[in-house]
Structure formats: structure tokens, C-alpha cells
Design a protein around this motif. Structure first.
Motif, PDB file in Angstrom:
ATOM      1  N   CYS A 182     -82.111  51.429  43.476  1.00  0.00           N
ATOM      2  CA  CYS A 182     -82.455  51.111  44.862  1.00  0.00           C
ATOM      3  C   CYS A 182     -82.666  49.611  45.028  1.00  0.00           C
ATOM      4  O   CYS A 182     -83.417  48.989  44.281  1.00  0.00           O
TER       5      CYS A 182
ATOM      6  N   GLY B 286     -83.512  48.511  48.163  1.00  0.00           N
ATOM      7  CA  GLY B 286     -84.210  48.438  49.450  1.00  0.00           C
ATOM      8  C   GLY B 286     -85.428  47.528  49.389  1.00  0.00           C
ATOM      9  O   GLY B 286     -85.883  47.127  48.310  1.00  0.00           O
TER      10      GLY B 286
ATOM     11  N   ALA C 101     -88.651  47.958  50.026  1.00  0.00           N
ATOM     12  CA  ALA C 101     -89.871  48.424  49.360  1.00  0.00           C
ATOM     13  C   ALA C 101     -89.715  48.262  47.851  1.00  0.00           C
ATOM     14  O   ALA C 101     -90.658  47.881  47.146  1.00  0.00           O
ATOM     15  N   CYS C 102     -88.542  48.546  47.342  1.00  0.00           N
ATOM     16  CA  CYS C 102     -88.297  48.416  45.902  1.00  0.00           C
ATOM     17  C   CYS C 102     -88.174  46.946  45.494  1.00  0.00           C
ATOM     18  O   CYS C 102     -88.550  46.572  44.388  1.00  0.00           O
TER      19      CYS C 102
ATOM     20  N   CYS D 268     -82.297  52.275  49.531  1.00  0.00           N
ATOM     21  CA  CYS D 268     -83.411  53.154  49.907  1.00  0.00           C
ATOM     22  C   CYS D 268     -83.112  54.624  49.676  1.00  0.00           C
ATOM     23  O   CYS D 268     -82.247  55.229  50.295  1.00  0.00           O
ATOM     24  N   LEU D 269     -83.881  55.177  48.771  1.00  0.00           N
ATOM     25  CA  LEU D 269     -83.769  56.590  48.432  1.00  0.00           C
ATOM     26  C   LEU D 269     -84.862  57.401  49.099  1.00  0.00           C
ATOM     27  O   LEU D 269     -84.999  58.601  48.857  1.00  0.00           O
ATOM     28  N   GLY D 270     -85.662  56.741  49.936  1.00  0.00           N
ATOM     29  CA  GLY D 270     -86.748  57.457  50.613  1.00  0.00           C
ATOM     30  C   GLY D 270     -87.947  57.715  49.709  1.00  0.00           C
ATOM     31  O   GLY D 270     -88.773  58.579  49.993  1.00  0.00           O
ATOM     32  N   PHE D 271     -88.032  56.997  48.611  1.00  0.00           N
ATOM     33  CA  PHE D 271     -89.199  57.116  47.728  1.00  0.00           C
ATOM     34  C   PHE D 271     -90.005  55.813  47.740  1.00  0.00           C
ATOM     35  O   PHE D 271     -90.607  55.426  46.738  1.00  0.00           O
ATOM     36  N   CYS D 272     -90.012  55.146  48.893  1.00  0.00           N
ATOM     37  CA  CYS D 272     -90.665  53.851  49.030  1.00  0.00           C
ATOM     38  C   CYS D 272     -92.172  53.948  48.825  1.00  0.00           C
ATOM     39  O   CYS D 272     -92.829  52.949  48.602  1.00  0.00           O
TER      40      CYS D 272
HETATM   41  S1  FES Z   1     -86.689  50.923  49.465  1.00  0.00           S
HETATM   42 FE1  FES Z   1     -86.337  51.825  47.525  1.00  0.00          FE
HETATM   43  S2  FES Z   1     -86.753  53.920  47.909  1.00  0.00           S
HETATM   44 FE2  FES Z   1     -86.990  53.034  49.900  1.00  0.00          FE
END
Ligand code: FES
Ligand SMILES: Cc1cc2nc3c(=O)[nH]c(=O)nc-3n(C[C@H](O)[C@H](O)[C@H](O)COP(=O)(O)O)c2cc1C
Ligand code: SF4
Ligand code: SF4
Ligand code: FES
Lengths: 215, 551
Positions: free
Chosen positions: B75, B77, B79-80, B116-120
């Protein structure tokens, strides 16, 4: 219905676009992805005009006239955005377009003489496999005119936009060249291409000679 | 995009059958890659032009990255990005002996990026085939081959009577079929409830439904937008997986009000569980006659088809979503025509966000007034928010509108872990502005957030702590923006690439050029991807100019 173009009242049919209204009344707006033979596409964002009361400039090729609209073809912000877009377009090409191309003409109209942007440019990729049509992918600005001409005018469906984002381009068939595609050699794509990315082979030499002359 | 192509697609394609795109995704999942022969085969089977299928195959992330037997997706994203180390991806590549976008020589393993895998709530996250692992130690587990399915914090609600965080009961549809005409449902309940779209644009859902209802056309469609691409957001994921009945009921109610008998949910492929769970829920609802023909003995019939995306953020934009639903390249189209006049297969189509639709059962069951009373302030209903892993209590929470961002961050989510300080928060995804700590007392509502250059968006709240490098953050966001640009309009296609390049080395950035570029993106772009990506950069310019390396 009635709209005002640069202070002059004109009558238009409902469903008329701003660009059609302007051109139909002797006015001019620069454009890159528009071709009157094809459906409006709204991609290049060069055909910007000012509209009284709108939060910002609007693309004239895809915006419909509304009763009483006040349209300005010399709106400062609209022209600034259009010129900035053309400056970006020049920056994606490895060399300036030939001066006879629609792109060079538009750049001149908008007083864009150089680009400040450096960075990635399209890689040289010349395809001369077809007997009549040459494809120079590095000059493609993804305006989609050729793809739409092939679809809407010819119904041959030989072309597609490829990739995504900055790396979008256009190709024939399964990236197999015109000859290995459903191309019927009608030349509609070369005819509409604003950069000579697709050009008739017999004009290629001339086009190459002219490359760089548009700057 | 090309008008005849759409007609062609429709001519040979029953509306709810798998598309050419689904077929391409299936081939990649089975064989790891797409050959020219595969593309020609799909073109022949679907009676589509070879070039068009080639165009589709080169657009979607899922179809481009080759796969080994074990396909690892890291990921990237936001958050990651905030939770991880800059070198995590490199460590995975070194550990597995294969680079990003490559397959090992023996075909056993491949690595790709995903957004983003939705595990943020538990970042950093990595997808290992269909196992999503996240949190401390994930990099080592990926390298050792010992990944485990990460847990998800339970959803919570601050409301006395939760609306969105409980399973559906179908009471709204039962009441509508028994007591309300479609016109009543639309006028008396939906329009009075003033339900604003939760997908970002806050457009009143009732008005959108009315356009579609009044649009000429025999066949109409309802599409649920399950593309939730915003890095940091997992609200729609929770809804699709934990309250699928609520979504299906909302879709059926929209169908009843608009006069449609066919709904779709387009689910992003980064949420493999959502597709599985929704398909099961559809079967279950059909078995109970809550979907299908003559629902509950009435003369209203409604079916739902679940369609999977293939890796593209901009496919969340409604016109791109419909292109993807028809199996085409997921590029944006200029409006007009709006989907409500001409959408799926050129028929009138309502596109609503998942959360928007999940509110409809409550409105249909309890009425508009009860809905308006859920929040004290101007905005009706409740809102789901979700927090990234920097917070002590991350997870998805249903809140009334009007709490301040500070209350949400400090009280609802418990502040940051390990005593870290909030430097800024980004609300509502990558197209949302960034709120510095000094403005945390801003109320969480459409109007007040807009005043400070931010938005409610999808409702994700992503905190950056005091160690976050704001120039690196700008570069991260613009890399995402450029990668995801659909490529249709020139300002975004070239402009986001140039903006990303400006931030990609250590050279000082010319502020005037940057601001001109942002203006071109804002005023010139065709959709809110290009016009919205400048928002967080503007925030950084305003609140953290000294950290951006400007000249
Ligand atoms: S940003 Fe990595 S899981 Fe949402
Ligand atoms: C780049 C971009 C991405 C979007 N992504 C999503 C998304 O993931 N989910 C969503 O519901 N809406 C998304 N939207 C908004 C949709 O275009 C559309 O407005 C929305 O689905 C309508 O639903 P609503 O009225 O219920 O909010 C996106 C818009 C843009 C411009
Ligand atoms: S080849 Fe020419 S007409 Fe076709 S998209 Fe490229 S620039 Fe436009
Ligand atoms: S703004 Fe970007 S994503 Fe939107 S249409 Fe233009 S190129 Fe596509
Ligand atoms: S001519 Fe209007 S957007 Fe290209």
C-alpha cells in the motif's frame, strides 16, 4: 434564446454550445481537441471563455448556452489558463511542433513562445509500418481526435487511447500498427491530428523538416 | 468517450453480464499477465474492436502489473505513508528478491504497488494474494511468508440510536411498499430529509433522484459507487462488508422512487472481501424475496449486480465509474450529459455513494423529520468518520455533524499514540485541504470546513504528527495525483506530472510557477481530481511555507 457575446446580442438555438455560438457569429476561440465533425470532447481546456457570474472560466466546446448568458472571449483569466495549458502541452513534446500544425498556430495565437517546464517528455517512437500513414507517438498530445474520427466518422475502430495520466498515448490495433489493425486507410486521423503525430507518409519528410519550427 | 463504441458495447452485451474488463481481470488473475492473443480473444468474444480492448488493458493498474504465484501488493496510500518508513517497499523487494512491477524468474513471487487497502486503522498494510496483513511487523511477515489476516476495529456510534452502524432490517422498504407511492417516498421523505451525497460533492440525493425520475427513458439504473479510493478512508468498506443489507435496501428504495428495476454496485478490487460479501447478501435477499421479481408480493421488481473495478482512483468519479461499469477505459467524460439524463448504456442513471444509500432505509422507515433531528446543526443525518492508525482509538465511528475536529481527534479517537502531537490533519481524502493543529477547533460540517479550505469529503481523518516532513507529504500526494490522473484533460494529465516533478528533487521550488500551475489545475481541469489535488498543496503553502523549500 439570446446570449451576449463580447457585448453583442445574438440569437441561438437551445442546445448550442458556447463555441458554436461564438464561431457562428464570426468570433474566434483557440482550441485543440475540438473538430466540428466530431462530438465535443472537453479534453484540452484551451477553448476557455469568461461567463458573467460563473466562478471561473468555462470550456466553450462543452458548455451549453443559457438564456441571457454573457460570454467574453477576451476574459483575462480564461486566456491565462488557456495559455498555461498550451505551455504545458509544449513541455510534453521532445521537440517543438512544426509551424503549420494546429498546435503551433494555437500557441502563437495565445502568445506562448516557450515553455518553462522541464521534466519527462514523450519518448521517441516512430511507426512507419503502414504504406500511407506514419505515426510518431512522441508528438501525440492525447487529444483523442484521431480516435474519435476513426470511431465517429469512419466507424473503423482501428485506434484507441492507451495508458493513463501523463503516459497516455494513442495506438492502432493491439499496438500493432495501422496495417495490422482494422484501419481502412481513409486518412481521417491524419487529417484531424493537430500535431502531425499521425501524418500521411508522403508528407512525412516535409513534416520532419518543419519540426521545431513552431517555437 | 467515443460515441459509437458505447453503442457497440451495448449491442452485444446483456446489462448484467460480465464485461470485457471483468474477463481481462479474470485472465490476469489466472495466468498472471495479458498477452496480445488474450486481448484479441476477448475482443472476438465480446465483439469489440481489438484496439478498444487494448486501450482497456493498458488503463487499469490490475491489468498492468504482472503476477507471480504469490502476488504482493504494497500500500502506498497516505495513511501507510504516514505510518511506514520510507524504505519499507525497498525492504520487501530486497527480501523477496524482486522489484516493484516485476515477477521473479521462477514465477513464484511478484511485487506491485496498490493505493489503500482500507486497513488505514492499522497501517502499514500489505496485500499478500487475498490476505491483507497490516501493522507492526508486517514487512517482516511478508518477507518470511507468514502473513496473517489483520483484524478490524469494531464500528462505533455516538448516536443514542445508531443509524449506520447496525445491520439492516428492510423496515424502510417494507414501509415504502406498503404505505408510500414512489412519488411520496421522493417528495415527502427524501427531499424533505435533505440527504446530502456523502461521496464528496454534497449534492442533495432527492434532487438527483428527481432528475432521473423525470428524465425520458424506459429503462433506468441505480449505481452505488463502491470505489472508495480515497487513501485513509474505509467507511464504505465497513458498510459493504458489515451492513450489506443496508446498502441493498437503499438501492432498492432508490429504484422504487426513481422507477428503476436494476441496480449495480461497483466495488473496487482493493476490497476483495466486499465483493464476496455483497454477492452473498444479494443471494440471501433474493431468497427472501427482498430483491428480485415482485418484491414482497408487490408489483415492484429490482435486481442488483455486483461489479468489480480493476485499480484506478479516478474511476470513483461518476462518469468514469459508468465507463468502468460498462467495461471500458475509466476516463472522465464532460458533462452535460449528466448521468441522470444519460448514464449506463446511455439510459438515465442515478449514481450515489455507498454511505448516501445506507441512510435511505432510515429515512424511509422513520421519516424525514427523524432524520433531520439526528444532528443538532444545519446538516441532516449523521456522518461516518474514520481515523488512521496514528490515533489511540482508530476505527469507524458514526457521529452527529457539528462536533469540532478537535473533539473528534482528541475525545472520539483518543488523541495520538505514544503522546505524539498532531501537526495537521487531512480530512476527506487526497482532494481535501490540510488543517493545521491551530485550526482544530473548526466544526466538522460542510460549511465551516469549506471556509478553511477543507471539506467533509468521505469523512476520513488522517493525522500527521510533529515528525511529518511537509515537503515529503506534498511529494507523496502529487505522486498519487499524477499516477491516478485518468489522462483525459490536459491540465491534469501534464500539470500533475509537472507538480510532482517540482517536488521530486531537493531543488528550491519557484513559488510563482507553482501557484500558476495550481491555478491552471484548479480552473482548467475537467473533473475534481485535477481541480482538487491543489487543495492540500494550497494548505501546505498557507500554513507550512517554510517547510516546502520555496524560493
Ligand atoms: S492508506 Fe494504506 S491501507 Fe489505507
Ligand atoms: C477523482 C474523483 C474520485 C471520486 N471518488 C469517489 C468515490 O470513491 N466514491 C464516491 O462515492 N464518490 C466519489 N467521487 C464523487 C462521485 O463523482 C459522485 O459525485 C458521487 O459518487 C455521487 O454520490 P453522492 O451524491 O451520493 O455523494 C469522486 C469524484 C472524483 C472527481
Ligand atoms: S495522434 Fe494526433 S489526433 Fe490522435 S490523439 Fe495524438 S495528437 Fe490527437
Ligand atoms: S482532472 Fe485529471 S482525472 Fe479528471 S478528467 Fe482531467 S485528467 Fe482525468
Ligand atoms: S476544444 Fe474545448 S476542451 Fe478542447
Amino acid at each position: 434564446m439570446q446570449v451576449m457575446i463580447d457585448g453583442k446580442a445574438v440569437e441561438v438555438e437551445p442546445g448550442t454550445t458556447l463555441l458554436e455560438a461564438i464561431q457562428g457569429n464570426g468570433g474566434h476561440v483557440a482550441s485543440l481537441c475540438y473538430d466540428e465533425r466530431l462530438d465535443p470532447f472537453g479534453a484540452c481546456r484551451v477553448c476557455m471563455v469568461g461567463v458573467e457570474g460563473a466562478p471561473g472560466p468555462l470550456p466553450s466546446c462543452t458548455t451549453l448556452c443559457r438564456e441571457g448568458m454573457e460570454i467574453s472571449t477576451s476574459d483575462e483569466t480564461a486566456l491565462r489558463v488557456a495559455a498555461a495549458v498550451v505551455e504545458l502541452v509544449l513541455s510534453e513534446l521532445p521537440e517543438a511542433p512544426g509551424e503549420h500544425t494546429a498546435l503551433a498556430v494555437v500557441a502563437k495565437q495565445l502568445n506562448v513562445t516557450r515553455t518553462r517546464w522541464t521534466g519527462a517528455v514523450h519518448e521517441k517512437d516512430e511507426d512507419l509500418r503502414h504504406p500511407y500513414l506514419a505515426f510518431r507517438h512522441e508528438l501525440c498530445i492525447s487529444c483523442g481526435r484521431c480516435v474519435r474520427a476513426c470511431d465517429e466518422v469512419q466507424g473503423a475502430f482501428a485506434l484507441t487511447v492507451t495508458g493513463r495520466g501523463f503516459y497516455s498515448n494513442v495506438t492502432a490495433g493491439v499496438d500493432s500498427g495501422f496495417a495490422e489493425s482494422s484501419c481502412v486507410s481513409c486518412g481521417a486521423c491524419a487529417d484531424t491530428c493537430p500535431t502531425d503525430a499521425i501524418v500521411e507518409l508522403r508528407l512525412l519528410e516535409l513534416a520532419i523538416e518543419q519540426n521545431g519550427s513552431g517555437e | 468517450m467515443a460515441s459509437n463504441l458505447i453503442k457497440l458495447t451495448r449491442r452485444h452485451h446483456p446489462v448484467n453480464a460480465p464485461t470485457a474488463l471483468s474477463k481481462l481481470s479474470e485472465i490476469v488473475a489466472e495466468t498472471g499477465t495479458l498477452t496480445d492473443e488474450d486481448i484479441r480473444g476477448v475482443a472476438a468474444d465480446y465483439r469489440l474492436p481489438e484496439a478498444s480492448v487494448y486501450g482497456i488493458a493498458t488503463f487499469y493498474d490490475d491489468l498492468i502489473a504482472p503476477r507471480g504465484e504469490r502476488h504482493v501488493r504494497i500500500c502506498t496510500g497516505t495513511a501507510c505513508f504516514e505510518a511506514g518508513d520510507a524504505d519499507s517497499a525497498q525492504r520487501i523487494c530486497d527480501g523477496l528478491g524482486v522489484g516493484i512491477g516485476e515477477v521473479s524468474d521462477d514465477g513464484s513471487v511478484s511485487v506491485a504497488e496498490t493505493v489503500c487497502l482500507g486497513f488505514c486503522h492499522s497501517s502499514p498494510a500489505v496485500r499478500d494474494n487475498d490476505v491483507i496483513d497490516a501493522g507492526p511487523g508486517v514487512i517482516e511477515r511478508v518477507i518470511e511468508g507468514t502473513t496473517v489476516e489483520a483484524g478490524e476495529p469494531p464500528m462505533r456510534s455516538l448516536l443514542a440510536e445508531p443509524v449506520l452502524t447496525q445491520p439492516g432490517t428492510w423496515a424502510g422498504l417494507r414501509r415504502a411498499l406498503a404505505e408510500l407511492t414512489p412519488e411520496d417516498l421522493l417528495q415527502v421523505e427524501m427531499k424533505a430529509a435533505d440527504l446530502r451525497g456523502r461521496g464528496g460533492a454534497a449534492f442533495p440525493a432527492g434532487n438527483k433522484w428527481e432528475f432521473a425520475r423525470n428524465a425520458p427513458g424506459e429503462q433506468k439504473y441505480i449505481v452505488a459507487n463502491g470505489d472508495e479510493g480515497d487513501p485513509g478512508s474505509y467507511i464504505d468498506k465497513y458498510l459493504m462488508e458489515q451492513s450489506p443489507e443496508l446498502l441493498l435496501e437503499g438501492l432498492a428504495l432508490a429504484g422504487y422512487a426513481v422507477g428503476s428495476d436494476q441496480g449495480f454496485v461497483l466495488v473496487r478490487s482493493e476490497y476483495p472481501q466486499s465483493t464476496i460479501i455483497l454477492r452473498e447478501a444479494v443471494e440471501q435477499a433474493e431468497a427472501e424475496n427482498l430483491l428480485g421479481d415482485n418484491i414482497l408480493g408487490s408489483d415492484f421488481s429490482f435486481s442488483v449486480t455486483i461489479v468489480e473495478g480493476a485499480g484506478s482512483y479516478v474511476v470513483g468519479e461518476e462518469t468514469a465509474l459508468l465507463a468502468c461499469l460498462q467495461g471500458l477505459r475509466g476516463t472522465v467524460s464532460a458533462r452535460p450529459p449528466f448521468p441522470a439524463e444519460r448514464g449506463v448504456y446511455e439510459e438515465p442513471t442515478v449514481v450515489n455513494n455507498i454511505e448516501t444509500l445506507c441512510n435511505v432505509p432510515f429515512i424511509a422507515a422513520q421519516g424525514a423529520e427523524a432524520f433531520c433531528n439526528l444532528s443538532p446543526g444545519d446538516s441532516a443525518g449523521s456522518k461516518l468518520v474514520c481515523f488512521n492508525s496514528s490515533f489511540v482509538n482508530p476505527g469507524m465511528v458514526e457521529v452527529p455533524f457539528g462536533l469540532t475536529v478537535r473533539e473528534l481527534c482528541e475525545e472520539v479517537a483518543g488523541g495520538l499514540k505514544d503522546g505524539a502531537q498532531i501537526k495537521a490533519v487531512q480530512i476527506g481524502g487526497p482532494l481535501g485541504g490540510i488543517l493545521p493543529a491551530s485550526l482544530l477547533d473548526t466544526p466538522f460540517d460542510f460549511g465551516p470546513l469549506a471556509e478553511v479550505g477543507c471539506m467533509v469529503g468521505h469523512g476520513s481523518i488522517l493525522a500527521f504528527d510533529q515528525t511529518t516532513d511537509m515537503r515529503a507529504l506534498a511529494q507523496h500526494l502529487l505522486r498519487f495525483g499524477a499516477h491516478e490522473s485518468c489522462g483525459k484533460c490536459f491540465p491534469c494529465r501534464i500539470g500533475l506530472q509537472r507538480a510532482y516533478e517540482l517536488f521530486s528533487d531537493d531543488e528550491p521550488i519557484d513559488r510563482e510557477s507553482l501557484e500558476q500551475l495550481l491555478e491552471t489545475l484548479e480552473l482548467g481541469s475537467l473533473c475534481a481530481h485535477g481541480s482538487g489535488m491543489p487543495a492540500p498543496i494550497r494548505s501546505l503553502l498557507l500554513h507550512f511555507p517554510d517547510e516546502l523549500g520555496l524560493r
